[in-house]
Enzyme design. Structure first.
Site, PDB file in Angstrom:
ATOM      1  N   CYS A  78      82.149  -9.994  43.644  1.00  0.00           N
ATOM      2  CA  CYS A  78      81.375  -9.607  44.080  1.00  0.00           C
ATOM      3  C   CYS A  78      81.749 -10.117  45.682  1.00  0.00           C
ATOM      4  CB  CYS A  78      80.064  -9.595  43.601  1.00  0.00           C
ATOM      5  SG  CYS A  78      78.945  -8.104  45.083  1.00  0.00           S
ATOM      6  N   CYS A 405      76.079  -9.825  66.595  1.00  0.00           N
ATOM      7  CA  CYS A 405      76.438 -10.242  64.988  1.00  0.00           C
ATOM      8  C   CYS A 405      78.088 -10.491  65.001  1.00  0.00           C
ATOM      9  CB  CYS A 405      76.021  -9.238  64.467  1.00  0.00           C
ATOM     10  SG  CYS A 405      76.407  -7.414  64.597  1.00  0.00           S
TER      11      CYS A 405
END
Ligand code: SAH
Length: 448
Positions: A78, A405
């Site tokens: 993943c 971010c």
């Protein structure tokens, strides 16, 4: 010379910013998927480029001291988490260095962090999840594998609340039983594109949004009936996205159960969330981030705060009671509506919000001769434009609080600020996204 399909032994020296291990062979960087800094591994070379190679870890000869056993069965395939195989201490150390190195290399600023606010939870911290679906011999609902559009099936993502997995399981069964078609991004055919879930931390209320390539959901009543077993679901929305794009949501929503919003509370502010609202995905760490932003902003009743890139207004509103005036600027119109609604909901009458591009808004505010004593910047990953940094400096605020971010664009923009006479006074990293490569930072810039 490195060649494709060679198997070699390597000592993994560090992690890249994308979370893969990196080693050197014959002076060439080799990126080794599935390794950890400190490992000695046997690696299989997959690709050789001019200045680097990509390899897969086939055997761990000597594990890194930082290694732990992953708690997720799909971690290796993943693309969601990067670090479920190393201790959080090692991840935190790496994230600290990532921010400091960005300032050194990109910003030309030597600065040790004033703090690193580590995550208080490594699991189940997300309040939002978006699951794409695909069908290739079997139904896959999960997350994209790294750098691909292949969906890794995931029954229970450990970053998301358990209730999300319960809901996805109900939808999975319904899709299979009724043969509901699933969207194929290549052909643009098929109905169900994404399952989008959001949970309010305070109440536990859940919004389910099904993104469809069409107008209606077949067997909708059957699905709604089954979803009654999950009492937290307060809102079910269809988002109709017929565009051939990888943008998940369109603007077109139809509410098929309950309200088209849920409420959460953040830093004492009631926040109304619709499917299209931007909202920080890690509630508890976002509160810590906003608390730091407030500390850096030093609110005062005789001062004006300009909250740039304000989204649903949460940063500005969380400080509005302690400022004389708050002005919020945001480019997405529905987010501005959310911000206005949130101000009303909380009885805040000294905040106004404008649907404008940040640079344009700064120019207009300056031209109107309005003053902002404190300016908060919270742009998306690409950071601020040079034009905005210039205008902000010309407005000459006492304090600029920059929330980011992406440490690389933050460092780039801080360099521009320092050239215009704004010094980096405080810098703290806050880990809003533990176990992934991402890290948030907040800094205070003040005038010389
Ligand atoms: N401060 C908010 C949102 C931060 S996310 C919070 O903490 O929740 C960044 C926001 O910037 C998004 O809402 C995005 O829509 C907005 N944005 C992106 N480009 C912009 C631009 N050029 N001008 C103004 N806002 C922009």
């Amino acid at each position: 010379m490195l060649k494709k399909n060679m198997e070699i032994e390597l000592d993994i020296e560090a992690f890249t910013s994308e979370g893969s291990g990196v080693a050197h062979y014959d002076g060439m960087a080799v990126f080794v998927n599935g390794s950890a800094a400190g490992d000695r591994v046997k690696a299989h070379i997959i690709k050789v480029k001019k200045s680097y190679a990509i390899a897969k870890c086939v055997k761990i000869i000597k594990p890194s001291a930082d290694r732990i056993t992953s708690d997720c069965p799909v971690f290796e395939s993943c693309g969601g988490c990067a670090f479920r195989h190393i201790s959080y201490e090692a991840e935190a150390k790496m994230k600290r260095e990532k921010v400091e190195n960005a300032f050194k290399r990109i910003g030309g600023i030597e600065k040790k962090l004033d703090g690193f606010v580590g995550a208080d939870s490594l699991c189940r911290y997300r309040n939002k999840a978006e699951y794409p679906l695909s069908f290739d011999r079997r139904l896959n609902i999960g997350f994209y594998a790294l750098h691909t559009h292949r969906i890794v099936n995931c029954e229970d993502c450990v970053l998301s609340p358990q209730v999300f997995s319960d809901i996805v399981a109900i939808i999975r069964k319904w899709v299979i039983e009724y043969g509901v078609s699933v969207y194929d991004s290549e052909s643009g055919k098929g109905l169900l594109r994404h399952i989008f879930l959001r949970q309010a931390q305070k109440s536990g209320d859940v919004m389910l949004c099904l993104v469809i390539n069409g107008d209606r959901l077949p067997k909708q009543d059957k699905l709604l009936e089954r979803l009654l077993t999950v009492p937290q679901i307060k809102s079910v929305v269809l988002n109709k996205n017929r565009a051939k794009t990888n943008v998940i949501l369109s603007d077109e929503c139809e509410t098929v159960r309950g309200d088209d919003f849920i409420y959460d509370e953040l830093c004492g502010i009631t926040v109304r969330l619709s499917a299209l609202s931007f909202y920080q995905v890690n509630h508890d760490m976002a509160e810590k981030l906003y608390t730091l932003a407030r500390e850096y902003a030093q609110p005062s009743k005789d001062k004006t705060l300009l909250d740039m890139y304000c989204g649903a207004g949460t940063i500005g509103l969380s400080m509005a009671r302690d400022f004389g005036k708050v002005i919020g600027v945001e480019i997405v119109a529905p987010a501005v509506e959310n911000a206005k609604e949130n101000a009303r909901l909380n009885g805040i009458d000294n905040a106004s919000f404008y649907n404008l591009d940040a640079a344009e808004a700064a120019r207009l505010i300056k031209e109107n001769g309005e003053r902002a004593d404190v300016i908060v910047l919270d742009p998306p990953r690409k950071g601020c434009s040079a034009e905005l940094v210039n205008t902000v400096c010309e407005m000459s605020p006492e304090r600029v609080v920059y929330v980011s971010c992406d440490p690389a664009t933050l460092a780039r923009d801080c360099k521009l600020f320092s050239e215009k006479g704004y010094n980096l006074e405080k810098l703290t990293a806050v880990d809003l996204f533990p176990r992934t490569v991402h890290v948030e930072s907040v800094c205070l810039l003040t005038k010389n």
